[in-house]
Design a protein around this motif. Structure first.
Motif, PDB file in Angstrom:
ATOM      1  N   GLN A   1       0.826  -1.204   0.000  1.00  0.00           N
ATOM      2  CA  GLN A   1       0.000   0.000   0.000  1.00  0.00           C
ATOM      3  C   GLN A   1       0.863   1.258   0.000  1.00  0.00           C
ATOM      4  N   ALA A   2       2.010   1.170   0.658  1.00  0.00           N
ATOM      5  CA  ALA A   2       2.867   2.355   0.828  1.00  0.00           C
ATOM      6  C   ALA A   2       3.778   2.603  -0.364  1.00  0.00           C
ATOM      7  N   VAL A   3       4.193   1.542  -1.050  1.00  0.00           N
ATOM      8  CA  VAL A   3       5.201   1.660  -2.108  1.00  0.00           C
ATOM      9  C   VAL A   3       4.637   1.150  -3.430  1.00  0.00           C
ATOM     10  N   PRO A   4       4.357   2.037  -4.372  1.00  0.00           N
ATOM     11  CA  PRO A   4       3.849   1.589  -5.680  1.00  0.00           C
ATOM     12  C   PRO A   4       4.963   0.958  -6.516  1.00  0.00           C
ATOM     13  N   LEU A   5       4.563   0.223  -7.526  1.00  0.00           N
ATOM     14  CA  LEU A   5       5.538  -0.332  -8.468  1.00  0.00           C
ATOM     15  C   LEU A   5       6.187   0.792  -9.260  1.00  0.00           C
ATOM     16  N   ARG A   6       7.474   0.627  -9.554  1.00  0.00           N
ATOM     17  CA  ARG A   6       8.205   1.611 -10.341  1.00  0.00           C
ATOM     18  C   ARG A   6       9.120   0.909 -11.329  1.00  0.00           C
ATOM     19  N   ASP A   7       9.355   1.570 -12.462  1.00  0.00           N
ATOM     20  CA  ASP A   7      10.463   1.182 -13.316  1.00  0.00           C
ATOM     21  C   ASP A   7      11.566   2.214 -13.107  1.00  0.00           C
ATOM     22  N   TYR A   8      12.560   2.220 -13.984  1.00  0.00           N
ATOM     23  CA  TYR A   8      13.694   3.109 -13.751  1.00  0.00           C
ATOM     24  C   TYR A   8      13.286   4.578 -13.735  1.00  0.00           C
ATOM     25  N   GLU A   9      12.342   4.957 -14.599  1.00  0.00           N
ATOM     26  CA  GLU A   9      11.924   6.356 -14.643  1.00  0.00           C
ATOM     27  C   GLU A   9      11.397   6.815 -13.292  1.00  0.00           C
ATOM     28  N   GLY A  10      10.722   5.918 -12.574  1.00  0.00           N
ATOM     29  CA  GLY A  10      10.204   6.268 -11.254  1.00  0.00           C
ATOM     30  C   GLY A  10      11.294   6.466 -10.220  1.00  0.00           C
ATOM     31  N   PHE A  11      12.464   5.865 -10.469  1.00  0.00           N
ATOM     32  CA  PHE A  11      13.591   6.009  -9.541  1.00  0.00           C
ATOM     33  C   PHE A  11      14.543   7.134  -9.930  1.00  0.00           C
ATOM     34  N   ARG A  12      14.373   7.666 -11.121  1.00  0.00           N
ATOM     35  CA  ARG A  12      15.336   8.647 -11.619  1.00  0.00           C
ATOM     36  C   ARG A  12      15.580   9.823 -10.660  1.00  0.00           C
TER      37      ARG A  12
END
Length: 499
Positions: free
Chosen positions: A63-74
């Protein structure tokens, strides 16, 4: 038997014992890793942003942490590159693994001091588990080679940065340095063909016992060795007994590689990536790759058909089912949190947890609603090739879209090692195999929405020459199997053949 091989036997037994213990404790190990990651992550910028201090369970975490790809971590990576500490993991990364993304450009994947053993020890464990099973330790009596990228590193934000294979090269223990080829100087050559010629020169008269790399680039190495020596690789290297491979599905390359070797040897599959070493083949007898459940990575899985939904279902290891395609999601002690690496996997066993890599989330064809994935394409082609006695060098598939009903089709661009006598009949067999494998594709053929697939032969070394033309020859670069557009298929036009 030399001293290293003598010592390798008891160490292999120790490794096998530890791996079997991890097999039996996979779910508890995953739960412990989850708790440890949260504890460390709570003191990072990412942890504060996502309220790790109030998260206690995997359900709360999702609930707290959505899925991310690299762009979400940039944004977080950019902070690290600016010199800030405690952003995704404690301190700063030990390295950045530099890799190319199809949409993100260059990606900088953090590797921490804590995550480095995952990258190195997993490959080691794969070799020792198989060595113990087949009862051979003589690989340590000779030379070993990994066809890798350059070990030269630059600094980004003060952090040593380079290709993962080059980074791991720096971590090879001193007791194995004397076994390692090629030389550091040769490994640093950027031009792949120049580098390959130097590798051949350095190895052709040595006692090679283990060779490792991505299958298409190993095949190039074998071809050069055969051309220079006039001998099969297995004859040239009588003690060559282990081939370690990863990066792409082995099946399309397997027959030709073993034909080049001239005899059967142990082949060990691995599943490494810049983000982590996820699984490895621990046995020559068991199907699939053993998931790395006790190596600093907490895994989540999303049913592949839900991965692009706003709120996809996310499950832990204990809830996976055999035969279901999942997008694999990782949380690691390098500071990657609910990170979607873009791969799909399928469990072939849950006791122990073994997987096969079934494809890439973005590498599929659904230009007409057919949802064809890599696993289906590779099965259909290789089944036909095996039955016809045909060897495939490389291939890719793209849609050919027409505005007229019943005129569109899939174009398969294939480089044959030995071409079928009747390519049209061969195409019919591949098409029949795919129709049996994918009901959506079958419906489109039946409904006259799609024509049966068509094969366009690519001339010898066409894919190699294409990769060279775009500056991606060798190393860890791979040809995409599937595309939803014509970009790659059209770029290959200069190397297509008529038939």
């Amino acid at each position: 038997m030399k001293f290293k091989s003598f010592l390798a036997k008891p160490f292999a037994a120790y490794v096998v014992k530890q791996v079997k213990k991890s097999m039996q404790n996979a779910v508890p190990d995953q739960e412990a890793i989850f708790r440890d990651l949260l504890k460390t992550g709570a003191n990072t910028q990412f942890g504060r942003d996502h309220h790790f201090d109030s998260v206690k369970t995997p359900e709360e975490y999702r609930q707290a942490v959505p899925l991310r790809d690299y762009e979400g971590f940039r944004p977080y990576i950019d902070m690290i590159k600016e010199g800030k500490h405690n952003i995704l993991w404690k301190g700063v990364p030990m390295y950045f693994a530099k890799t190319s993304g199809t949409t993100s450009g260059i990606k900088y994947i953090p590797i921490s001091k804590e995550s480095m053993p995952n990258h190195f020890n997993s490959g080691r464990n794969a070799v020792f588990c198989n060595m113990a099973e087949i009862g051979s330790s003589n690989i340590f009596d000779g030379k070993m080679i990994f066809l890798s990228g350059s070990p030269e590193l630059e600094r980004i934000g003060g952090i040593p940065t380079g290709r993962l294979s080059g980074i791991v090269n720096h971590q090879i223990p001193s007791y194995l340095r004397t076994n390692q080829l090629p030389s550091y100087e040769t490994n640093c050559i950027d031009d792949w063909e120049t580098k390959l010629d130097r590798i051949v020169e350095e190895t052709i008269n040595r006692n090679m016992t283990l060779i490792s790399g991505i299958p298409p680039w190993m095949q190039m190495y074998f071809d050069r060795l055969i051309e220079r020596s006039g001998k099969k690789v297995g004859e040239l290297f009588p003690d060559f007994s282990v081939l370690v491979h990863g990066g792409v599905n082995f099946e399309p390359y397997k027959a030709k590689l073993f034909e080049s070797i001239g005899r059967k040897i142990a082949a060990i599959e691995t599943y490494p990536a810049s983000e982590g070493f996820f699984a490895f083949q621990d046995s020559q007898e068991a199907e699939g790759l053993l998931l790395n459940t006790n190596s600093g990575i907490y895994f989540e899985f999303v049913p592949a058909e839900e991965i692009f939904l706003p709120n996809p279902k996310r499950i832990g290891l204990q809830d996976v089912k055999v035969g279901q395609n999942y997008a694999i999601i990782i949380n690691s002690n390098a500071g990657l949190w609910s990170y979607n690496i873009g791969d799909t996997v399928k469990f072939v066993s849950t006791d122990p947890y073994r997987i096969v890599v079934s494809g890439r989330i973005k590498h599929f064809i659904s230009a007409f609603g057919e949802h064809v994935i890599g696993e289906e394409v590779e099965y259909s082609l290789m089944k036909a090739a095996t039955e016809a006695g045909v060897h495939i060098t490389e291939f890719t598939v793209a849609p050919m879209i027409s505005q007229d009903k019943g005129k569109s089709y899939h174009e398969w661009l294939i480089e044959f090692d030995n071409r079928p006598e009747d390519i049209s009949a061969f195409a019919e067999q591949v098409n029949a195999n795919l129709r049996k494998k994918n009901i959506y594709y079958d419906d489109l053929i039946t409904g006259n929405i799609l024509l049966p697939l068509r094969i366009t032969p690519v001339r010898k070394n066409g894919f190699i020459d294409y990769m060279k033309s775009i500056g991606k020859l060798g190393g860890q670069n791979k040809v995409p199997r599937l595309s939803n557009d014509r970009a790659l298929a059209d770029a290959l036009t200069p190397w297509k053949e008529e038939f």
